[in-house]
Write an enzyme that holds these catalytic residues in place. Structure first.
Site, PDB file in Angstrom:
ATOM      1  N   ASP A 165     -33.018  24.771  16.862  1.00  0.00           N
ATOM      2  CA  ASP A 165     -33.089  25.726  15.817  1.00  0.00           C
ATOM      3  C   ASP A 165     -32.667  27.071  16.191  1.00  0.00           C
ATOM      4  O   ASP A 165     -32.618  27.477  17.336  1.00  0.00           O
ATOM      5  CB  ASP A 165     -34.781  25.952  15.584  1.00  0.00           C
ATOM      6  CG  ASP A 165     -35.143  26.898  14.694  1.00  0.00           C
ATOM      7  OD1 ASP A 165     -35.045  26.593  13.591  1.00  0.00           O
ATOM      8  OD2 ASP A 165     -35.683  28.147  15.006  1.00  0.00           O
ATOM      9  N   TYR A 213     -29.852  35.977  15.476  1.00  0.00           N
ATOM     10  CA  TYR A 213     -30.040  35.757  16.804  1.00  0.00           C
ATOM     11  C   TYR A 213     -28.792  36.023  17.676  1.00  0.00           C
ATOM     12  O   TYR A 213     -27.684  35.603  17.472  1.00  0.00           O
ATOM     13  CB  TYR A 213     -30.350  34.544  17.351  1.00  0.00           C
ATOM     14  CG  TYR A 213     -31.654  34.041  16.867  1.00  0.00           C
ATOM     15  CD1 TYR A 213     -32.731  34.790  16.277  1.00  0.00           C
ATOM     16  CD2 TYR A 213     -32.347  32.685  16.691  1.00  0.00           C
ATOM     17  CE1 TYR A 213     -34.074  34.606  16.030  1.00  0.00           C
ATOM     18  CE2 TYR A 213     -33.552  32.315  16.189  1.00  0.00           C
ATOM     19  CZ  TYR A 213     -34.257  33.306  16.002  1.00  0.00           C
ATOM     20  OH  TYR A 213     -35.639  32.801  15.422  1.00  0.00           O
ATOM     21  N   LEU A 260     -45.881  28.668  23.720  1.00  0.00           N
ATOM     22  CA  LEU A 260     -46.447  28.731  25.044  1.00  0.00           C
ATOM     23  C   LEU A 260     -46.737  30.281  25.293  1.00  0.00           C
ATOM     24  O   LEU A 260     -46.908  30.683  26.533  1.00  0.00           O
ATOM     25  CB  LEU A 260     -45.461  28.325  26.125  1.00  0.00           C
ATOM     26  CG  LEU A 260     -44.966  26.686  25.933  1.00  0.00           C
ATOM     27  CD1 LEU A 260     -44.089  26.174  26.829  1.00  0.00           C
ATOM     28  CD2 LEU A 260     -46.395  25.795  26.097  1.00  0.00           C
ATOM     29  N   GLY A 310     -44.637  32.158  28.027  1.00  0.00           N
ATOM     30  CA  GLY A 310     -45.020  31.798  29.528  1.00  0.00           C
ATOM     31  C   GLY A 310     -46.285  32.030  30.267  1.00  0.00           C
ATOM     32  O   GLY A 310     -46.817  31.728  31.416  1.00  0.00           O
ATOM     33  N   TYR A 313     -49.371  30.625  30.028  1.00  0.00           N
ATOM     34  CA  TYR A 313     -50.187  29.631  30.639  1.00  0.00           C
ATOM     35  C   TYR A 313     -49.828  29.265  31.907  1.00  0.00           C
ATOM     36  O   TYR A 313     -50.919  28.794  32.546  1.00  0.00           O
ATOM     37  CB  TYR A 313     -50.047  28.412  29.462  1.00  0.00           C
ATOM     38  CG  TYR A 313     -50.710  28.349  28.234  1.00  0.00           C
ATOM     39  CD1 TYR A 313     -51.967  28.519  28.020  1.00  0.00           C
ATOM     40  CD2 TYR A 313     -49.575  28.728  27.095  1.00  0.00           C
ATOM     41  CE1 TYR A 313     -52.329  28.732  26.708  1.00  0.00           C
ATOM     42  CE2 TYR A 313     -50.245  28.718  25.814  1.00  0.00           C
ATOM     43  CZ  TYR A 313     -51.539  28.481  25.533  1.00  0.00           C
ATOM     44  OH  TYR A 313     -52.071  28.519  24.316  1.00  0.00           O
ATOM     45  N   THR A 338     -33.955  28.298  31.846  1.00  0.00           N
ATOM     46  CA  THR A 338     -33.494  27.578  32.831  1.00  0.00           C
ATOM     47  C   THR A 338     -33.768  26.208  32.720  1.00  0.00           C
ATOM     48  O   THR A 338     -34.697  25.595  32.008  1.00  0.00           O
ATOM     49  CB  THR A 338     -34.030  27.797  34.285  1.00  0.00           C
ATOM     50  OG1 THR A 338     -35.468  27.468  34.369  1.00  0.00           O
ATOM     51  CG2 THR A 338     -34.201  29.382  34.488  1.00  0.00           C
ATOM     52  N   VAL A 339     -32.832  25.257  33.280  1.00  0.00           N
ATOM     53  CA  VAL A 339     -33.112  23.641  33.272  1.00  0.00           C
ATOM     54  C   VAL A 339     -34.278  23.307  33.754  1.00  0.00           C
ATOM     55  O   VAL A 339     -34.943  22.353  33.410  1.00  0.00           O
ATOM     56  CB  VAL A 339     -31.812  23.039  33.863  1.00  0.00           C
ATOM     57  CG1 VAL A 339     -32.172  21.527  33.774  1.00  0.00           C
ATOM     58  CG2 VAL A 339     -30.523  23.328  33.142  1.00  0.00           C
ATOM     59  N   LEU A 389     -36.840  23.869  31.401  1.00  0.00           N
ATOM     60  CA  LEU A 389     -37.014  22.748  30.079  1.00  0.00           C
ATOM     61  C   LEU A 389     -37.307  21.480  30.860  1.00  0.00           C
ATOM     62  O   LEU A 389     -38.048  20.662  30.025  1.00  0.00           O
ATOM     63  CB  LEU A 389     -35.295  22.544  29.862  1.00  0.00           C
ATOM     64  CG  LEU A 389     -35.008  21.395  28.771  1.00  0.00           C
ATOM     65  CD1 LEU A 389     -35.876  21.610  27.459  1.00  0.00           C
ATOM     66  CD2 LEU A 389     -33.510  21.447  28.583  1.00  0.00           C
TER      67      LEU A 389
END
Length: 305
Positions: free
Chosen positions: A40, A45, A222, A225, A227, A282-283, A286
């Site tokens: 998306d 953006y 989320l 971040g 949480y 960042t990976v 993810l």
């Protein structure tokens, strides 16, 4: 009736601006390698990150990524949005392109050029434009589908009554995109950083999408971040007794499953038929989000306190 789609969605909002090209490509590759198919973005953006105050960076980056991976496009569901890109003088949102028929056609045409493709799978109207008759917007969207420039159209940050009125006028809306998470702010409370008055999922929203067979995509699931990151506390509007109860339940379920709070929040949304849009930078972030646990009846009951 439309078949409802539920899956994790990779949000590309900061790709090409805050998230550099190398990292963005790594995130996209990892998402696809893990079986992800839905991405998306939006034509605006991310104009607020750009010195020139214009968007398009995310779509251009996605176009370069797709061009470097021939044959991948047919495996993906690509979504973009229009209506919020600054195009004129003055302060945003007064300077935005809006939802007139010419603006929508031009926005999608430019988006396809940046993406390097001949159609998107889902085209969203990003925010309201009450200066344009709903009949005009509805007709334009139907025309874009008929012309094969988008497979479907969706609507973001609109009140439910306007969505239903547009559908009655012929807008083929089959999906809503709104803010939704396990926690909710106090009613009638402004949340810092939220620019859209009608951005929030409510009980009415859930009843509406269930009744009409619409997809529901949740952005910021989320809460940036909060949480899992103590240095990012929840906004003050989330400070109320229901938050205390639900965080305790979330911690208990996460511990019992050996999962993180983020993973359980995503699992809770998926179990409710909602597609969460994740926005890792960042990976490693993810990787945490790619495998939410499957929640059973006991976990769902515990979470719905």
């Amino acid at each position: 009736m439309v078949q409802v789609m539920t899956s994790l969605v990779l949000g590309a909002m900061n790709f090409g601006t805050l998230t550099d090209e190398r990292t963005s490509f790594a995130l996209l590759d990892r998402f696809v390698d893990a079986g992800g198919t839905v991405i998306d973005t939006a034509n605006c953006y991310a104009f607020w990150n750009d010195p020139g105050g214009r968007g398009g960076q995310s779509e251009r980056l996605l176009g370069r990524w797709l061009a470097a991976r021939p044959g991948l496009r047919d495996r993906l569901t690509l979504a973009t949005k229009a209506g919020a890109e600054p195009v004129g003088p003055g302060e945003w949102p007064a300077s935005r392109e809006g939802l007139s028929a010419p603006a929508l056609k031009e926005a999608l045409t430019l988006s396809l050029g940046r993406l390097g493709i001949d159609h998107v799978d889902l085209f969203w109207t990003h925010m309201e434009d009450r200066s344009v008759p709903l009949e005009e917007t509805a007709g334009a969207l139907a025309g874009l589908v008929a012309d094969g420039l988008t497979g479907r159209v969706g609507v973001s940050n609109h009140p439910t009554w306007r969505v239903e009125r547009a559908r009655a006028l012929g807008a083929p809306y089959s999906a809503l995109q709104l803010r939704y998470s396990y926690l909710t702010p106090r009613p009638w409370t402004r949340v810092e950083g939220v620019n859209h008055r009608f951005a929030w999922v409510t009980d009415e929203t859930l009843d509406y999408v269930a009744s009409e067979g619409l997809d529901l995509w949740a952005y910021t699931p989320l809460i940036s971040g909060s949480y899992v990151r103590p240095e990012r506390p929840f906004p003050e509007a989330y400070d109320h007794p229901d938050t205390t109860r639900r965080l305790a339940a979330l911690a208990q379920v996460a511990e019992g499953l050996g999962a993180t709070r983020n993973q359980v929040v995503l699992a809770w949304l998926l179990a409710k038929g909602v597609s969460p849009i994740i926005g890792p930078s960042t990976v490693a972030q993810l990787d945490e989000l790619l495998d939410p646990p499957r929640l059973g009846a006991a976990e769902l009951a515990a979470l719905d306190v």
